[in-house]
Design an enzyme around this catalytic site. Sequence first.
Site, PDB file in Angstrom:
ATOM      1  N   GLU A  86      -1.557   3.227  -0.502  1.00  0.00           N
ATOM      2  CA  GLU A  86      -1.991   2.409   0.627  1.00  0.00           C
ATOM      3  C   GLU A  86      -1.840   3.294   1.851  1.00  0.00           C
ATOM      4  O   GLU A  86      -0.745   3.732   2.174  1.00  0.00           O
ATOM      5  CB  GLU A  86      -1.137   1.141   0.735  1.00  0.00           C
TER       6      GLU A  86
ATOM      7  N   CYS B  30       0.804  -0.439   9.579  1.00  0.00           N
ATOM      8  CA  CYS B  30      -0.518  -0.048   9.092  1.00  0.00           C
ATOM      9  C   CYS B  30      -1.506  -1.197   9.221  1.00  0.00           C
ATOM     10  O   CYS B  30      -2.718  -0.987   9.280  1.00  0.00           O
ATOM     11  CB  CYS B  30      -0.433   0.435   7.646  1.00  0.00           C
TER      12      CYS B  30
END
Length: 598
Positions: free
Chosen positions: A155, A189
Amino acid sequence: DLIGAAAANTGKVFTEADPEVSEAIDFAEFYPYSVKAYTDLENIECQGKGVGLVISPWNFPIAIPCGGISASLAAGNTVIFKPASAAVLTAWELCQCFWRAGISKKALQFVPCSGSEIGEKLTAHPAVDFIILTGGTDTGMKILETRPGIFLAAETGGKNATIVTAMSDRDQAVKNIIHSAFSNCGQKCSATSLVVLEEEVFEDENFKKQLADAAKSCNVGSVWEFQNKMGTLIHPPKGDLEKAFIELEPGESWVLKPEMVHDNPYMWTPGIKWGVQPGNYTHVTEFFGPLIGVMCAKNLDHAIDLVNQTGYGLTSGLESLDRREQAHWKDRIRAGNLYVNRGITGAVVLRQPFGGMGKSALGVGIKAGSPSYVAQFMDFEETGFPCVGPIKNEHALLRITQEWKMKLDWGGLSEFEGDLRMTIRAVRSYLYHVEQEFSQENDYFHLRGQDNILRYLPIGKVLVRMHEADSLFEVLARIAAVKLSGCELILSIPKDLDNGVTAFVHGKEGRRFIGEASVLCQTDEDVIQMMSQVQRIRYAAAERVPPAVFEAAAKTGFYIGRTRVMMEGRIELLQYFQQQSICDSYHRYGNLGERAII
C-alpha cells in the site's frame, strides 16, 4: 504503553493513537478468524508461503505493522519485522505484545535497521518469500527493481481528493475536510490533499472563509497537552512539502499560509492554497503534511477527471446530498476507498477494508482488513473437487462444459478426460462464487445511518499467457475465470508452441470455449509490449514467468498473476477482481429520512 510510545516516538496526539490500538486489536482477532474460510475447505490443503518481511511506516506505527504481522502469522508464516527508523520504540513495544502473548521470537523477529542500507539486503535476500510494505511508491518500485519476481503486497502513496458540489451541505463539508486533511498533521496516506469545488462553491466567499477559520482553529503544540489537535511533524519540512510551503504557482494564492509554531521546525499550522491549476505541481504531487490545494471544477464530471488525473487511487470523498451525483461519482472515480458525506480517513477492519488502485497499490491489490487478505500469503493445494451449491443463472461456458460431461460419460474426448473433468468442476465453482460473492455488494455490519459496502470490480483486460508446461486444465480454467469474472480475454500462445494443448485450443471445442476473444501468437518480447494495453497478465505458475517479463513488469509496478491455477473459485477468482470499499453516511444529523421506512 503503545499510545505513549507513539506520542513520544512519532509526535502522534493521543486521540489519533488510541484508535490505532483498537484497529490493531481488530486485526489480531480478525485475521486468524478469516483464515478459517480457507482451512475449512474440504478440498484444499493450506500452508504459509514461508518467511514474510513486514516493512511498516512511521505514521501508523501500531495498527499497520500489527496488521501485517497478524496476517502473516495467521497464514502460517514466520515474520521478519523491519519498522520505520522513526518509529522503532513503538515497534519494540508492539513486538513485546506478541511475544508476551506466546508468539515465539523465532516466529517473529524484530530487525530495526536503516532502510537504505540493511533494509535493502533484507528485501533482496532469497530466503524472504514475500514482502508486505506500507510506504512510498518509490520504495516499492526499488524493491521490485532489486527482486522483480518477489511477491510484494504494498500500500503506497496517495493524492487524495474531496469533491464538494453545489448540492452539498457546506458546513458538513468544511468539518469533514478539516478532519481528513489535518488529523495527524496531514501525515496519513489517506489524508485529503486536494479539495475540488464545483464552480458555485469555489466562488462562495463564505465557504472560503469558513474553511480558513476552521483550519485556524486547529491547535498545534505538544502531544502531552491534550487540547492540541496537531502535534509535531515526523521531521522538519523537506523536499516536496518544503517546496509546497514556500512556493506559489501561477493562479495560486494563500488562503492560509503555513507558519512555524514556537520557532520549532517540527510544528506547523495548516496551509490552504487556493486556485490550484490542472496539471501543476500541487495538483499531482503527494506532500504528506498539513497542506491542501483547492481547485475549481465546472461540474462533477470535470471534478472527477481532475481527481483521476493524479494517477493515484487510495481514498476519495464526495460531499453531495444528491443521490444521482453520488451514483455517478461511484461509477467513475478511480480509488480503492470511497467516502460519501464523511471524512476520508479512519478505515475500520472489515467495515471499510483498506487499499488503493493505480499508483497507490503494488501487487494483487487485496485489501487489508478484508476477508480474503490473508489468502495472498498462503499456498494452496487441491485434494479434490470443489463443493458448490445451486447455480442460479445460465452461461455459455456452463452449457459447453455440460456437453463435455455428456461426451466424456459416453467415452468421447478421452485424450484430455482428466483436464476436462477438472475444467467442468472449475466452471461451476467460478460461476457459483461469482453469484454468491464476487458480483455482490456486501455490507457486513448494516449500521443504521451508514452503508459500508465491499464490492468487486473486474480488473479489465487480462492476457492469459500459455507455456509449454501448461496442462489443458490450466489453460481452460484461466480462460473461464477471465470470462466469468467479466474481464476481457486475450489468449497469448508462444510462437512455435505446438502440442496437444494448442491443438485442442485451435480445434472446434477450444474455439467454442474461447468465443470471440483475441488469440495471439507472441514472443516474450511481444508480451512485454502488451503490458501498457492490459491490466493483468496471468501465468499458470511463477516458475513459468520468464525473468525478462518479471523485469519489465517491475519497471512500472505491473502485477503478474502467477499463483497455481485452482478449480476452487473462492481462491482462483481473486486474481481477476479488484476490491473497492464504499462508506456512505446517508443520515442527516441522525435523521434517516426515507431510509427510516425502508
